[in-house]
Write a protein that holds these residues in place. Structure first.
Motif, mmCIF file in Angstrom:
data_model
loop_
_atom_site.group_PDB
_atom_site.id
_atom_site.type_symbol
_atom_site.label_atom_id
_atom_site.label_comp_id
_atom_site.label_asym_id
_atom_site.label_seq_id
_atom_site.Cartn_x
_atom_site.Cartn_y
_atom_site.Cartn_z
ATOM 1 N N LEU A 55 0.818 -1.201 0.000
ATOM 2 C CA LEU A 55 0.000 0.000 0.000
ATOM 3 C C LEU A 55 0.860 1.263 0.000
ATOM 4 N N GLU A 56 1.985 1.212 0.716
ATOM 5 C CA GLU A 56 2.870 2.380 0.735
ATOM 6 C C GLU A 56 3.495 2.616 -0.636
ATOM 7 N N ALA A 57 3.911 1.527 -1.301
ATOM 8 C CA ALA A 57 4.490 1.665 -2.645
ATOM 9 C C ALA A 57 3.454 2.214 -3.618
ATOM 10 N N LEU A 58 2.223 1.717 -3.539
ATOM 11 C CA LEU A 58 1.152 2.213 -4.404
ATOM 12 C C LEU A 58 0.886 3.692 -4.144
ATOM 13 N N THR A 59 0.789 4.062 -2.877
ATOM 14 C CA THR A 59 0.487 5.452 -2.532
ATOM 15 C C THR A 59 1.615 6.381 -2.976
ATOM 16 N N LEU A 60 2.855 5.930 -2.843
ATOM 17 C CA LEU A 60 3.988 6.757 -3.238
ATOM 18 C C LEU A 60 3.993 6.972 -4.752
ATOM 19 N N ALA A 61 3.720 5.908 -5.514
ATOM 20 C CA ALA A 61 3.678 6.058 -6.971
ATOM 21 C C ALA A 61 2.523 6.956 -7.400
ATOM 22 N N VAL A 62 1.378 6.844 -6.720
ATOM 23 C CA VAL A 62 0.232 7.703 -7.039
ATOM 24 C C VAL A 62 0.560 9.159 -6.721
ATOM 25 N N PRO B 60 14.455 4.532 -21.782
ATOM 26 C CA PRO B 60 14.608 5.909 -21.280
ATOM 27 C C PRO B 60 13.368 6.395 -20.525
ATOM 28 N N ARG B 61 12.169 5.992 -20.983
ATOM 29 C CA ARG B 61 10.945 6.403 -20.296
ATOM 30 C C ARG B 61 10.872 5.801 -18.892
ATOM 31 N N SER B 62 11.122 4.494 -18.781
ATOM 32 C CA SER B 62 11.000 3.852 -17.472
ATOM 33 C C SER B 62 12.130 4.267 -16.533
ATOM 34 N N TRP B 63 13.307 4.605 -17.063
ATOM 35 C CA TRP B 63 14.378 5.118 -16.196
ATOM 36 C C TRP B 63 14.013 6.496 -15.651
ATOM 37 N N ASP B 64 13.332 7.304 -16.473
ATOM 38 C CA ASP B 64 12.872 8.609 -15.979
ATOM 39 C C ASP B 64 11.853 8.421 -14.849
ATOM 40 N N MET B 65 10.961 7.439 -15.003
ATOM 41 C CA MET B 65 10.007 7.147 -13.943
ATOM 42 C C MET B 65 10.735 6.671 -12.684
ATOM 43 N N THR B 66 11.756 5.841 -12.881
ATOM 44 C CA THR B 66 12.528 5.338 -11.742
ATOM 45 C C THR B 66 13.210 6.469 -10.994
ATOM 46 N N LEU B 67 13.783 7.402 -11.729
ATOM 47 C CA LEU B 67 14.442 8.551 -11.102
ATOM 48 C C LEU B 67 13.446 9.323 -10.235
ATOM 49 N N ASN B 68 12.244 9.533 -10.763
ATOM 50 C CA ASN B 68 11.222 10.237 -9.987
ATOM 51 C C ASN B 68 10.858 9.476 -8.720
ATOM 52 N N LEU B 69 10.712 8.165 -8.834
ATOM 53 C CA LEU B 69 10.327 7.364 -7.676
ATOM 54 C C LEU B 69 11.412 7.357 -6.614
ATOM 55 N N ILE B 70 12.676 7.305 -7.015
ATOM 56 C CA ILE B 70 13.764 7.353 -6.039
ATOM 57 C C ILE B 70 13.752 8.685 -5.301
ATOM 58 N N ALA B 71 13.530 9.773 -6.037
ATOM 59 C CA ALA B 71 13.485 11.088 -5.404
ATOM 60 C C ALA B 71 12.333 11.165 -4.402
ATOM 61 N N PHE B 72 11.158 10.672 -4.784
ATOM 62 C CA PHE B 72 10.010 10.703 -3.872
ATOM 63 C C PHE B 72 10.252 9.817 -2.659
ATOM 64 N N ALA B 73 10.779 8.607 -2.885
ATOM 65 C CA ALA B 73 11.026 7.691 -1.770
ATOM 66 C C ALA B 73 12.071 8.252 -0.823
ATOM 67 N N THR B 74 13.091 8.911 -1.361
ATOM 68 C CA THR B 74 14.135 9.499 -0.521
ATOM 69 C C THR B 74 13.572 10.654 0.302
ATOM 70 N N ALA B 75 12.790 11.521 -0.333
ATOM 71 C CA ALA B 75 12.208 12.660 0.385
ATOM 72 C C ALA B 75 11.201 12.210 1.436
ATOM 73 N N ALA B 76 10.576 11.043 1.208
ATOM 74 C CA ALA B 76 9.588 10.541 2.159
ATOM 75 C C ALA B 76 10.208 9.639 3.216
ATOM 76 N N GLY B 77 11.488 9.309 3.073
ATOM 77 C CA GLY B 77 12.133 8.413 4.026
ATOM 78 C C GLY B 77 11.578 7.003 3.974
ATOM 79 N N SER B 78 11.187 6.532 2.787
ATOM 80 C CA SER B 78 10.615 5.195 2.641
ATOM 81 C C SER B 78 11.662 4.129 2.866
ATOM 82 N N SER B 79 11.196 2.928 3.217
ATOM 83 C CA SER B 79 12.094 1.818 3.508
ATOM 84 C C SER B 79 12.679 1.242 2.221
#
Length: 418
Positions: A42-49, A259-278
Motif C-alpha cells: 500500500l505504501e508503494a502504491l500510494t507513493l507512486a500515485v 529511457p521512459r522507465s528510467w525517468d520514472m525510476t528517477l522520480n520514484l527514487i526522489a520521492f522515496a528518498t524525500a519521504a524516508g521510505s524503507s
C-alpha cells in the motif's frame, strides 16, 4: 350460528419489512474502520500515485485489488471512477467523431465518454482501469494516449487525476491477452498479494489505512541530487541497460528498461528518498519500473552510494563506523583495501589492518578473510608486520583449513562418482 374471525395481528413477515431488516444487516456488515498499519504494498502504491505515475497492479482474482483502490481513493479524498477496459471499444478512449455544422472548416471533434466529462468537471479523481489484461490489442492501443498524454477524445485530464490499473496474469484471466510493450512500458508494475493478517483483521472490521507520504521539504534538493546520481551513475557504467526490450512476449508485457522507465525510476527514487521510505518499498517501485535484473543492479548501486568513504575509514580506524549488513560491510572493507592498493603507504597499510581488527571485533569473522589476505599481499619488504595482524591470524588460518577440508571432500566425492 355465524362467527367472525378476528383480524390477524401485523407481523414482520411482509416483504418490505424483511428487506428493511436485510438492509440493516448489510449496513452493519459494511460498518468497518481503518487503522494506520505498515503495509509495504500500500505504501508503494500510494507513493507512486503521489508521484503522478500510472500504476498497474498485478494479482490473482479475488485478492482485493479493487477493494484496495476503493480504500485508497477514500483515504486520499479522490472520487473513484472505475472503467472496465475489457468491455469498452477503442472509440471509448480515443473519442467518438461528431460531425459539426461545417466539418470542412471546423473539422470533426472527438467526443469523450460521459465518465471522462465527469472527471474533468470534478477537477480531480482516481481513474481505475480494471481488467486491463483482458482488453483486446485494439483497446490497449487506444489506451496509450490516455495513459501517456492523459487525453480522452478532445478532453485533457486535469493534474489532479491519478491513473491506476489492475490486471490478472494471463493464466488466470478470462480470454486474457499479454500487454503490448508500448502500453506496459508506461506503467509502474506492482505485484499485489494478500497478507493473511491484514485479511483476517479486515474481515473483523478493521482495514489498513493509506496515507500520503510525508515529504520533507528540506530534503527535496538532496533527494533529486541523490536520484540523479544513482540512475546516471549506473547507466554510465552499464550503457546497455538504457534500453533493453525483453525477448519473450510475456516479459514484454511487464516492466523493462527504457529511457521512459528510467525517468520514472528517477522520480520514484526522489520521492522515496524525500519521504524516508524503507528499502523494501523502494525495491518494489524500482523493480516494478525497470524489471528485476536492472532494478537489483540499481539497488546494489544505491547501497554502494551509502558506503562510508574509504579515506575517512583509513583516517580514523579506531572510531570507524562500519555498515551492519554483511554485504555492505564486505564492500566497505574491499573498498579500503582497494584504496591502499591505489596509493600504497606504510601508514595507510597499518591503518587498514587496524580497521580489519575493528571489523573482526564488531561483526562476522569470515568477512575479514578475503580483505586480510589481499592486504597481506600488498606488503613491501621494508614494512614491518603490524601487531594488529596477530588478531587476524587465527581467522585467516581457520578459513584456509576450512577451504582445504572442502577441497578434500570435493576430491573424494569426485573419485566416488567415477
Amino acid at each position: 350460528m355465524l362467527t367472525s374471525t378476528p383480524p390477524s395481528a401485523p407481523t414482520n413477515s411482509a416483504p418490505d419489512s424483511q428487506l428493511a431488516v436485510a438492509e440493516a444487516l448489510m449496513n452493519l456488515l459494511r460498518d468497518t474502520t481503518t487503522e494506520p498499519r505498515p503495509d509495504i504494498q500500500l505504501e508503494a502504491l500510494t507513493l507512486a500515485v503521489s508521484a503522478d505515475l500510472p500504476v498497474l497492479l498485478w494479482g490473482e482474482p479475488g485478492i482485493g485489488k479493487t477493494a484496495a483502490l476503493t480504500q485508497l481513493a477514500a483515504s486520499l479524498d479522490l472520487p473513484l471512477t472505475t472503467v472496465i477496459a475489457s468491455v469498452h471499444e477503442p472509440s471509448d478512449f480515443s473519442g467518438l467523431p461528431i460531425v459539426g455544422d461545417d466539418p470542412a472548416e471546423q473539422g470533426v471533434p472527438m467526443a469523450p465518454p460521459d465518465w471522462a466529462v465527469r472527471i474533468v468537471r470534478a477537477g480531480k479523481g482516481l481513474l481505475f482501469l480494471d481488467e486491463l489484461s483482458t482488453a483486446p490489442p485494439a483497446v490497449q492501443a487506444a489506451l496509450l494516449r490516455l495513459v501517456l498524454e492523459r487525453r480522452i477524445g478532445a478532453l485533457q485530464l486535469p493534474p489532479g487525476v491519478r491513473i491506476v490499473a489492475a490486471a490478472n496474469p494471463r493464466s488466470s484471466a478470462a480470454d486474457g491477452w499479454e500487454l503490448s510493450p508500448p502500453l506496459a512500458n508506461r506503467f509502474v508494475h506492482l505485484q499485489w498479494t494478500h497478507d493473511h493478517e491484514v485479511v483476517v483483521r479486515g474481515l473483523a472490521g478493521t482495514w489498513p489505512r493509506a496515507t500520503l507520504p510525508r515529504l520533507d521539504p528540506e530534503k527535496l534538493p538532496e533527494a533529486v541530487d541523490f536520484a540523479r546520481r544513482a540512475v546516471c551513475g549506473l547507466l554510465s557504467a552499464r550503457p546497455t541497460l538504457v534500453h533493453r526490450l525483453p525477448t519473450t512476449e510475456t516479459r514484454r508485457g511487464g516492466p523493462w528498461p527504457s529511457p521512459r522507465s528510467w525517468d520514472m525510476t528517477l522520480n520514484l527514487i526522489a520521492f522515496a528518498t524525500a519521504a524516508g521510505s524503507s528499502r523494501e518499498v523502494l525495491s518494489q517501485l524500482v523493480r516494478g519500473t525497470v524489471g528485476d535484473g536492472p532494478g537489483l543492479e540499481l539497488l546494489a548501486s544505491l547501497d554502494r552510494m551509502d558506503l562510508p568513504d574509504p579515506e575517512d575509514l583509513l583516517a580514523d580506524p579506531a572510531n570507524a563506523v562500519l555498515p551492519e549488513r554483511g554485504d555492505l560491510r564486505q564492500a566497505a572493507l574491499d573498498g579500503v583495501v582497494a584504496a591502499v592498493r591505489t596509493r600504497p603507504d606504510r601508514a595507510r597499510w597499518d591503518a587498514a589492518w587496524a580497521l580489519l581488527v575493528r571489523a573482526l571485533e564488531t561483526g562476522a569473522p569470515d568477512l575479514v578473510v578475503v580483505p586480510a589476505t589481499t592486504l597481506a599481499s600488498l606488503r613491501q619488504e621494508d614494512w614491518d608486520v603490524p601487531a594488529a595482524i596477530e588478531h587476524l591470524a587465527g581467522v585467516v588460518s581457520l578459513s584456509q583449513r576450512a577451504d582445504r577440508a572442502a577441497d578434500r571432500v570435493a576430491r573424494v566425492g569426485a573419485k566416488a562418482g567415477r
